[in-house]
Design a protein around this motif. Structure first.
Motif, short mmCIF file in Angstrom:
data_model
loop_
_atom_site.label_atom_id
_atom_site.label_comp_id
_atom_site.label_asym_id
_atom_site.label_seq_id
_atom_site.Cartn_x
_atom_site.Cartn_y
_atom_site.Cartn_z
N GLU A 1 0.87 -1.18 0.00
CA GLU A 1 0.00 0.00 0.00
C GLU A 1 0.90 1.23 0.00
O GLU A 1 1.88 1.29 0.72
CB GLU A 1 -0.92 -0.04 1.23
N ILE B 1 -4.97 3.62 8.64
CA ILE B 1 -5.12 2.55 7.65
C ILE B 1 -6.62 2.44 7.39
O ILE B 1 -7.38 2.08 8.30
CB ILE B 1 -4.52 1.22 8.16
N SER C 1 -7.18 -0.08 2.08
CA SER C 1 -6.77 -1.48 2.22
C SER C 1 -7.46 -2.34 1.17
O SER C 1 -6.84 -3.18 0.51
CB SER C 1 -7.16 -2.01 3.60
N HIS D 1 0.47 -8.66 7.98
CA HIS D 1 -0.01 -7.62 8.91
C HIS D 1 0.61 -7.81 10.28
O HIS D 1 1.26 -8.84 10.55
CB HIS D 1 -1.53 -7.74 9.04
N GLU E 1 -3.67 -2.71 11.51
CA GLU E 1 -3.13 -3.89 10.81
C GLU E 1 -4.11 -5.06 10.85
O GLU E 1 -4.27 -5.79 9.86
CB GLU E 1 -1.81 -4.30 11.46
N PHE F 1 -6.77 -4.41 8.42
CA PHE F 1 -6.26 -4.64 7.05
C PHE F 1 -6.49 -6.10 6.66
O PHE F 1 -6.99 -6.41 5.58
CB PHE F 1 -4.76 -4.28 7.03
N PRO G 1 0.47 -3.64 4.21
CA PRO G 1 0.40 -2.20 4.46
C PRO G 1 1.76 -1.57 4.12
O PRO G 1 2.75 -2.28 3.87
CB PRO G 1 0.11 -2.10 5.96
#
Ligand code: NAP
Length: 458
Positions: free
Chosen positions: A189, A233, A238, A261, A270, A273, A335
Motif C-alpha cells: 500500500e 489505515i 486497504s 499484517h 493492521e 487490514f 500495508p
C-alpha cells in the motif's frame, strides 16, 4: 490530443485507453518516459534499446512503441523554470497516456532551504530571498530543495500500489542456498500508514494539544516528551490494494495471496487490514478463492485446481517464512511500512537489490521505475547496471499484455548474466566475470534476444 508547452507528442502512435477497469493497448502505443538524473540517461539508453529490440523481434514489426520524453527532477528545472521539479504537464502526460516509465530522480535533501544543482552546496536565504548565484561555485542553478519527486508522483496521481516482483535470475550472486525457491510479487500500500505524514514534534504546541487530547480526553497514558505519529489505515485504501493483489493472482494463475499484517498488536489498523482483505476475497472473488480456514475445515487441506488460496501471516513471521519456506509464498499484500521492509529484505535474499524492478500503480495509471537512486558518482561513466530499469520495462510490457516481448528480455538477460559479461557491481561478486559498460550490457542482451527463435505473437 492534449497540448503541452514543452512535451513533444510523437507524430505517430496512439494512446493507451482505459475501459471497464482494464487498459486497452494499441499496437503503436505512445509511452511517456523520463530518463532520470545522474546515471539515469545511461540506464535509459540501454533500457530503450532492449525494450525496442524485444518488441521488434517478438512481433516482427507489427507492434512498436512511440516514446515521448517528459521531465521531472533536474530535467524539469532545465525545461521549465527553476522551481518546478514536478511540472503539471508531466503529471498530465502520465495520467493521460496511462503507462509510463522512469529512471531515478534526484531529491536534494537537508536542513537548508536551497541547493545548487551544479555543485550540490546547500545554502540559506540571502536577505530573505533566494540566492541569485551559488555561494560556492557561483552558478545560477540555485533552487529550493524539494520533497521526493517520486512521492509527489505517487500522491498526486493516487498510484496506491507499489508493486515489486522479487525472484532470482540464474547466475546472480546471493546469500542463500536455494534462491530459485523465492518467486513473489509484493503489493505494498503506497498512500497510508505511518507514511501519511501525520506527525507532531516533541515540544511543539501541536504536540501539546494532541498529548492533552489523548491523555485527558481519551485517558491514554504515555510520556509527555514523546514525538507522536499517527498511523491511518483505511477500509478504502486497504480494500483497493488487496483487490488489486487478488486480481493479479487470478489473472496470472498464481497459487496464493498472503495478507501480511501486525494485527496481533495493532488490531484496528493492521488487524483491520487483514479482516478487510478476507472480506474483499469472499465477497468479490467468491468463486475464485479459498481461504486457509476453508482449506482445512472443508477441503481436507487440498486446494481445488484453479483456485487462489487466501491466507494471512504476521509480519515478523513473514520474514522467517520467506527465508525458510519461500516456495510457499506467491503474491503478498501488505500495508505500507511492512511492505517497505519486506520488499528490500526479499530482494537482498536473491542478491537482486541492484536489479530489483518496481512500479507504482493506480486505477488505470501506472508508472514503472528503477528502484535504486541516481548513483551520482557514476554519472556519465556508462558504468552502472541497467538491470533494474530493464526489468521495470519487463513489468511494463507484462502490464500491457505484451508477454512475449517481456519473456524474451528475461531470457536475453539471463543469457547475459550466464555469459559472465556483466556491469561492475555484479562482476565484483562473480569469480571469473568480465566487466562491461552499461551500453554494452544492453546491446549484448539485444544480440542474445536476436539469437533466439521467436514465434510472432501479434
Ligand atoms: P543510490 O543512487 O541508489 O546509490 C547508492 C549506491 O548503490 C551506489 O553508489 C552504487 O553502489 C549502488 N547502485 C545504485 N544504482 C546502481 C546501479 N544501477 N548499478 C550498480 N550499482 C548501483 O542511492 P543514494 O546515493 O542514496 O541516492 C542518490 C540520489 O538518488 C539521491 O538524490 C536520492 O534522493 C535519489 N534516489 C532516487 C530514487 C528514485 O528515483 N526512485 C530512489 C532512491 C534514491 P557502489 O557505490 O557500491 O557501486
Amino acid at each position: 490530443m492534449p497540448t503541452f508547452k514543452k512535451i513533444k507528442v510523437p507524430a505517430k502512435g496512439s494512446k493507451i485507453t482505459y475501459k471497464n477497469g482494464k487498459i486497452e493497448v494499441p499496437n503503436d502505443p505512445i509511452i511517456p518516459y523520463f530518463p532520470g538524473d545522474g546515471t539515469g540517461p545511461d540506464l535509459w539508453k540501454a533500457t530503450q534499446i532492449v525494450l525496442d529490440g524485444a518488441v521488434k523481434h517478438a512481433y516482427a514489426g507489427k507492434r512498436e512503441i512511440s516514446w515521448m520524453e517528459i521531465a521531472a527532477g533536474l530535467t524539469a528545472l532545465q525545461w521549465y523554470d527553476k522551481d518546478t521539479v514536478l511540472p503539471e504537464e508531466t503529471l498530465e502526460a502520465i495520467k493521460e497516456y496511462r503507462v509510463s516509465i522512469k529512471g531515478p530522480l534526484t531529491t536534494p535533501v537537508g536542513g537548508h532551504k536551497y541547493v545548487c544543482l551544479v555543485c550540490s552546496k546547500e545554502q540559506n536565504e540571502l536577505n530573505d530571498k533566494r540566492p541569485e548565484t551559488c555561494i560556492s561555485c557561483k552558478s545560477e542553478w540555485v533552487t529550493p530543495r524539494f520533497r521526493s519527486v517520486n512521492v509527489g508522483i505517487r500522491q498526486k496521481l493516487d498510484l496506491y500500489a507499489c508493486v515489486r516482483p522479487v525472484r532470482w535470475y540464474t547466475g546472480v550472486p546471493c546469500p542463500v542456498k536455494e534462491p530459485q525457491k523465492l518467486d513473489i510479487v509484493l503489493f505494498r500500500e503506497n498512500t497510508e500508514d505511518v507514511y501519511a505524514g501525520i506527525e507532531f514534534e516533541k515540544g511543539t504546541p501541536d504536540q501539546a494539544q494532541v498529548y492533552e487530547f489523548l491523555t485527558k480526553t481519551m485517558g491514554k497514558k504515555f510520556r509527555q516528551d514523546s514525538g507522536i505519529g499517527i498511523k491511518p489505515i483505511s477500509e478504502t485504501g486497504s480494500k483497493r490494494l488487496i483487490r488489486m493483489a487478488i486480481q493479479y493472482a487470478v489473472d496470472h494463475k498464481k497459487p496464493s495471496v498472503t495478507i501480511v499484517h501486525k494485527g496481533n498488536i495493532q488490531k484496528f489498523t493492521e488487524g483491520a487490514f487483514r479482516d478487510w482483505g478476507y472480506e474483499v476475497a469472499k465477497t468479490e472473488f467468491r468463486d475464485k478463492v479459498v481461504t486457509e480456514a476453508e482449506l482445512w475445515d472443508d477441503l481436507n487441506g487440498k486446494l481445488p485446481a484453479g483456485k487462489v488460496l487466501i491466507k494471512d501471516r504476521i509480519a515478523d513471521q513473514t520474514f522467517q517464512q520467506l527465508l525458510l519456506r519461500p516456495d510457499e509464498y506467491s503474491v503478498l499484500a501488505t500495508p505500507n511500512l511492512n511492505g517497505d521492509y519486506i520488499s528490500d529484505a526479499a530482494a537482498a535474499q536473491v542478491g537482486g537489490l541492484g536489479i530489483a524492478p518496481g512500479a507504482n500503480i493506480g486505477d488505470g495509471v501506472a508508472c514503472f521505475e528503477a528502484t535504486h537512486g541516481t548513483a551520482p558518482k557514476y554519472t556519465g561513466l556508462d558504468k552502472v547496471n541497467p538491470g533494474s530499469l530493464i526489468l521495470s520495462g519487463v513489468m511494463m510490457l507484462e502490464h500491457m499484455g505484451w508477454n512475449e516481448a517481456a519473456a524474451l528480455i528475461i531470457k536475453g538477460l539471463e543469457a547475459q548474466i550466464a555469459s559472465k559479461r556483466v556491469t561492475y557491481d555484479l562482476e565484483r561478486q562473480m569469480p571469473g566475470a568480465t566487466t562491461v559498460k552499461t551500453s554494452q550490457f544492453g546491446a549484448e542482451i539485444v544480440k542474445n534476444m536476436e539469437s533466439f527463435r521467436t514465434p510472432v505473437a501479434a
